[in-house]
Every structure is written in structure tokens, then in C-alpha cells.
Design a protein around this motif. Structure first.
Motif, mmCIF file in Angstrom:
data_model
loop_
_atom_site.group_PDB
_atom_site.id
_atom_site.type_symbol
_atom_site.label_atom_id
_atom_site.label_comp_id
_atom_site.label_asym_id
_atom_site.label_seq_id
_atom_site.Cartn_x
_atom_site.Cartn_y
_atom_site.Cartn_z
ATOM 1 N N VAL A 129 1.064 -1.248 0.063
ATOM 2 C CA VAL A 129 0.067 0.004 0.055
ATOM 3 C C VAL A 129 0.834 1.211 0.123
ATOM 4 N N LYS A 130 1.902 1.202 0.866
ATOM 5 C CA LYS A 130 3.160 2.392 0.768
ATOM 6 C C LYS A 130 3.644 2.576 -0.302
ATOM 7 N N ILE A 131 4.568 1.405 -0.992
ATOM 8 C CA ILE A 131 5.167 1.574 -1.727
ATOM 9 C C ILE A 131 4.738 1.657 -3.185
ATOM 10 N N TYR A 132 3.236 1.491 -3.286
ATOM 11 C CA TYR A 132 2.829 1.501 -4.648
ATOM 12 C C TYR A 132 2.664 3.081 -4.961
ATOM 13 N N HIS A 133 2.013 3.763 -3.878
ATOM 14 C CA HIS A 133 2.071 5.375 -4.036
ATOM 15 C C HIS A 133 3.321 5.917 -4.404
ATOM 16 N N VAL A 134 4.668 5.427 -3.571
ATOM 17 C CA VAL A 134 5.984 5.849 -4.069
ATOM 18 C C VAL A 134 6.385 5.596 -5.374
ATOM 19 N N VAL A 135 6.125 4.320 -5.755
ATOM 20 C CA VAL A 135 6.573 4.143 -7.220
ATOM 21 C C VAL A 135 5.681 4.910 -8.173
ATOM 22 N N LEU A 136 4.597 5.068 -7.972
ATOM 23 C CA LEU A 136 3.531 5.915 -8.970
ATOM 24 C C LEU A 136 4.347 7.318 -8.755
ATOM 25 N N LEU A 137 4.419 7.815 -7.408
ATOM 26 C CA LEU A 137 4.888 9.227 -7.235
ATOM 27 C C LEU A 137 6.132 9.266 -8.452
ATOM 28 N N LEU A 141 6.428 11.993 -11.184
ATOM 29 C CA LEU A 141 7.443 12.850 -11.375
ATOM 30 C C LEU A 141 8.331 12.787 -12.588
ATOM 31 N N LEU A 142 8.908 11.672 -12.870
ATOM 32 C CA LEU A 142 9.494 11.464 -14.415
ATOM 33 C C LEU A 142 8.490 11.975 -15.551
ATOM 34 N N LEU A 143 7.513 11.673 -15.391
ATOM 35 C CA LEU A 143 6.572 12.116 -16.846
ATOM 36 C C LEU A 143 6.353 13.591 -16.700
ATOM 37 N N SER A 144 5.966 14.115 -15.385
ATOM 38 C CA SER A 144 5.852 15.513 -15.274
ATOM 39 C C SER A 144 6.880 16.380 -15.865
ATOM 40 N N TYR A 145 8.253 16.006 -15.422
ATOM 41 C CA TYR A 145 9.364 16.507 -15.910
ATOM 42 C C TYR A 145 9.552 16.498 -17.451
ATOM 43 N N PHE A 146 9.309 15.308 -17.981
ATOM 44 C CA PHE A 146 9.290 15.347 -19.552
ATOM 45 C C PHE A 146 8.320 16.123 -20.151
ATOM 46 N N PHE A 147 7.132 16.187 -19.745
ATOM 47 C CA PHE A 147 5.879 16.969 -20.326
ATOM 48 C C PHE A 147 6.202 18.525 -20.146
ATOM 49 N N TYR A 148 6.913 18.923 -18.902
ATOM 50 C CA TYR A 148 7.442 20.005 -18.593
ATOM 51 C C TYR A 148 8.304 20.648 -19.906
ATOM 52 N N LYS A 149 9.475 19.714 -20.129
ATOM 53 C CA LYS A 149 10.462 20.113 -21.084
ATOM 54 C C LYS A 149 9.755 19.995 -22.553
ATOM 55 N N ASN A 150 8.660 19.159 -22.769
ATOM 56 C CA ASN A 150 8.042 19.204 -24.090
ATOM 57 C C ASN A 150 7.104 20.586 -23.972
ATOM 58 N N CYS A 151 6.689 20.914 -23.168
ATOM 59 C CA CYS A 151 5.840 22.051 -23.083
ATOM 60 C C CYS A 151 6.645 23.414 -23.485
ATOM 61 N N ARG A 152 7.826 23.412 -22.619
ATOM 62 C CA ARG A 152 8.777 24.662 -22.912
ATOM 63 C C ARG A 152 9.360 24.423 -24.477
ATOM 64 N N ALA A 165 -1.875 18.122 -16.625
ATOM 65 C CA ALA A 165 -2.570 16.936 -16.233
ATOM 66 C C ALA A 165 -1.614 16.077 -15.321
ATOM 67 N N PHE A 166 -0.389 16.030 -15.720
ATOM 68 C CA PHE A 166 0.523 15.258 -15.203
ATOM 69 C C PHE A 166 0.903 15.859 -13.783
ATOM 70 N N LEU A 167 1.164 17.208 -13.700
ATOM 71 C CA LEU A 167 1.457 17.747 -12.658
ATOM 72 C C LEU A 167 0.322 17.399 -11.518
ATOM 73 N N ALA A 168 -0.885 17.630 -11.961
ATOM 74 C CA ALA A 168 -2.077 17.397 -11.062
ATOM 75 C C ALA A 168 -1.811 15.884 -10.650
ATOM 76 N N THR A 170 0.794 14.127 -10.233
ATOM 77 C CA THR A 170 1.845 13.920 -9.464
ATOM 78 C C THR A 170 1.391 14.496 -7.998
ATOM 79 N N ILE A 171 0.694 15.672 -8.054
ATOM 80 C CA ILE A 171 0.393 16.207 -6.647
ATOM 81 C C ILE A 171 -0.709 15.351 -6.074
ATOM 82 N N SER A 172 -1.535 14.769 -6.736
ATOM 83 C CA SER A 172 -2.535 13.801 -6.001
ATOM 84 C C SER A 172 -1.798 12.712 -5.484
#
Lengths: 208, 90
Positions: A129-137, A141-152, A165-168, A170-172
Motif C-alpha cells: 500500500v505504501k510502496i505503490y504510491h511511492v512508485v507511482l509518485l 514525477l518523471l512524466l511531469s518532468y518530461f512533459f514540462y520539457k516538452n511544453c517548454r 494534467a501530469f502535474l496534477a 503527481t500532486i495527487s
């Protein structure tokens, strides 16, 4: 499974249905692109969102099962909730992982195998239950970083919406990690997650 | 230096070039507008003809390439895919 407050049960089912429809629509668009162009990246993209879509289907069905009180046997109810949660978690991780492999253009099969084994070992050996959220986070985070670079780089409204969307998302995941058994935080995390999918829906509707 | 175009982008550029000329284009103009070598353009043209996206026509004894209805449909879908590709950076 995270304790869903009773008052949030119906709302969460609506949230998961919205997210399921958006992920399904993206998966379908990816598949159409694959049929059109025959490039494997579109098929992988489609499969990634198919996994994400399936995760929401499983979660919505599990919540619906609990909400409708279809079974009175507490052991069976618990077993179904646990199975639903594990399936939801694995489908989500598979979808995010495939997206990371695709967006970061990881082609070396050895690296993919090592990453898969690492995630599988973490999920098997540590409290799920704990590690699943960490893995997803980490994946989010990696996806948000990629999409940030893409949007720049692209500077288009759609690329900004995808990053948002991916930032949201990540925050969730951060909120879910810190929420513990706090019902309000749990609801806030889910609301932010569905907002992410609504941003994806807006991007989808803007594709001419 | 610009990045190498993907197959999708080359196909899109070819169809866009034909559409920009009103749906029919001379082979030399297509060669110029698609920015490909003669050999590569020939391969792409053969593939697009095979898929029914473009067709060869004789206009005033001159060989021309026209975009078909299927080609226009493809172009519309292509633009959608391109937007998706740009949005997700894939």
C-alpha cells in the motif's frame, strides 16, 4: 485499499468513470494513430492508456461492489476489495511505466528489464500500500518532468494542458502518500487526480 | 541543425504539398516541396499510391500527382495525430 470515506464513495465512482472515459479515448486515439501510421510507439502509447483505463474500471467496479452491498460476507468483501486494489495499482503502474519508457525513449531491453525487476521487487518485498504510491509518485514525477520539457519546447496550449494534467496527477500522489487515513485529504487527492484527467480531456477535444 | 523527420512527417509533408497546390502537383514541385532525394521520393510515392492516398494523372500530356479522397481523409487524421504527438512529445 485506501479507506474511502462513505460520503465520498459515489463521488469517487463518478471520478473514476470520468478518468476511465478520458484514458479510454486517448488509448483509442493512439490505436487509430497506430492503424494509420503503423509505428510501434503509437501502439505502446495506446496500451499505456489502456492500462490506465483498466485501472479505473477495476477501481470503479470495486467501489460500486462495496457501495451496492452486493455481498454480505465480510471476508469475501475484504478479499474483493484487496484484489481490486492490487489490480488497480498494477494496471496504473504498468500504464505509467510504459509511458515513461516511451517518452524517455528507453530502447535498451536490458535497462527495461532491470527497471521492471526493480519495481516488481519493491512491490513484492515492501509494504504494498505504501510502496505503490511511492512508485507511482516517482513515475509521475518523471512524466511531469518530461512533459514540462516538452511544453517548454513546443509552447502549445495542448502541451501545456498535458503538463498540467501530469502535474496534477503527481500532486495527487503526494497527497495520497501524506493523507494516511485522513478522509478530507483523500478526497482532495482524488479531486486533483480527476482535474488532471479533465485537463487531458480538454487537450483531447482541441485535437482538430 | 533540424532533427530528422519521421516517416509520418514526410508523408504529411508530401500530402500537404499536394494539397497546397490545389490537390494536384508536378513531380518536380513535389520533389522540391517534400525535400527528399529523387530515390526516396519515388519510394514514398509508390507507397502512397499503393495505399490509394495519391494517384498519378496525365494532365496535358504531363505526369502529375493528385491527392485522393482517401488522401484528404488521411491528411485530416494525420493532423490530429500530429497534434497528439506534439502534445505528448512522443
Amino acid at each position: 485499499m485506501s479507506a474511502i470515506p462513505e460520503w465520498f464513495n459515489v463521488i469517487s465512482i463518478v471520478y473514476y468513470i470520468i478518468s476511465f472515459l478520458v484514458a479510454g479515448a486517448i488509448s483509442f486515439l493512439g490505436y487509430k494513430a497506430y492503424k494509420l501510421i503503423k509505428e510501434k510507439k503509437y501502439l505502446n502509447f495506446s496500451i499505456a492508456f489502456l492500462f490506465i483505463m483498466l485501472s479505473f474500471v477495476v477501481y470503479a467496479l470495486t467501489n460500486l461492489f462495496v457501495y451496492l452491498n452486493l455481498d454480505k460476507n465480510p471476508d469475501r468483501i475484504l478479499a474483493i476489495i484487496n484484489a481490486g486494489f492490487v489490480a488497480y495499482a498494477l494496471f496504473t503502474i504498468a500504464g505509467y511505466f510504459l509511458l515513461v519508457i516511451l517518452t524517455f525513449k528507453v530502447r535498451d531491453i536490458k535497462i527495461i528489464a532491470i527497471l521492471t525487476a526493480g519495481i516488481a521487487a519493491a512491490l513484492a518485498l515492501l509494504p504494498f500500500v505504501k510502496i505503490y504510491h511511492v512508485v507511482l509518485l516517482i513515475l509521475a514525477l518523471l512524466l511531469s518532468y518530461f512533459f514540462y520539457k516538452n511544453c517548454r519546447e513546443k509552447k502549445t496550449t495542448n502541451s501545456k494542458l498535458v503538463f498540467g494534467a501530469f502535474l496534477a496527477m503527481t500532486i495527487s500522489h503526494v497527497i495520497h502518500i501524506i493523507s494516511g487515513s485522513d478522509a478530507i485529504l483523500f478526497a482532495v487527492g482524488n479531486t486533483i487526480l480527476v482535474l488532471g484527467y479533465i485537463l487531458l480531456l480538454i487537450a483531447l477535444l482541441r485535437f482538430k | 541543425m533540424s532533427e530528422r523527420r519521421s516517416k509520418l512527417e514526410i508523408v504529411g509533408d508530401i500530402l500537404n504539398a499536394i494539397q497546397a497546390k490545389g490537390g494536384t502537383i508536378k513531380p518536380t514541385h513535389l520533389l522540391y516541396n517534400s525535400n527528399l532525394s529523387h530515390e526516396r521520393m519515388k519510394l514514398y510515392v509508390e507507397e502512397l499510391e499503393g495505399k490509394g492516398l495519391i494517384e498519378e494523372k496525365e494532365v496535358k500530356d504531363k505526369k502529375m500527382f493528385s491527392i485522393t479522397d482517401k488522401g484528404f481523409e488521411f491528411l485530416a487524421s494525420f493532423r490530429k495525430v500530429k497534434e497528439m504527438e506534439d502534445a505528448f512529445g512522443i
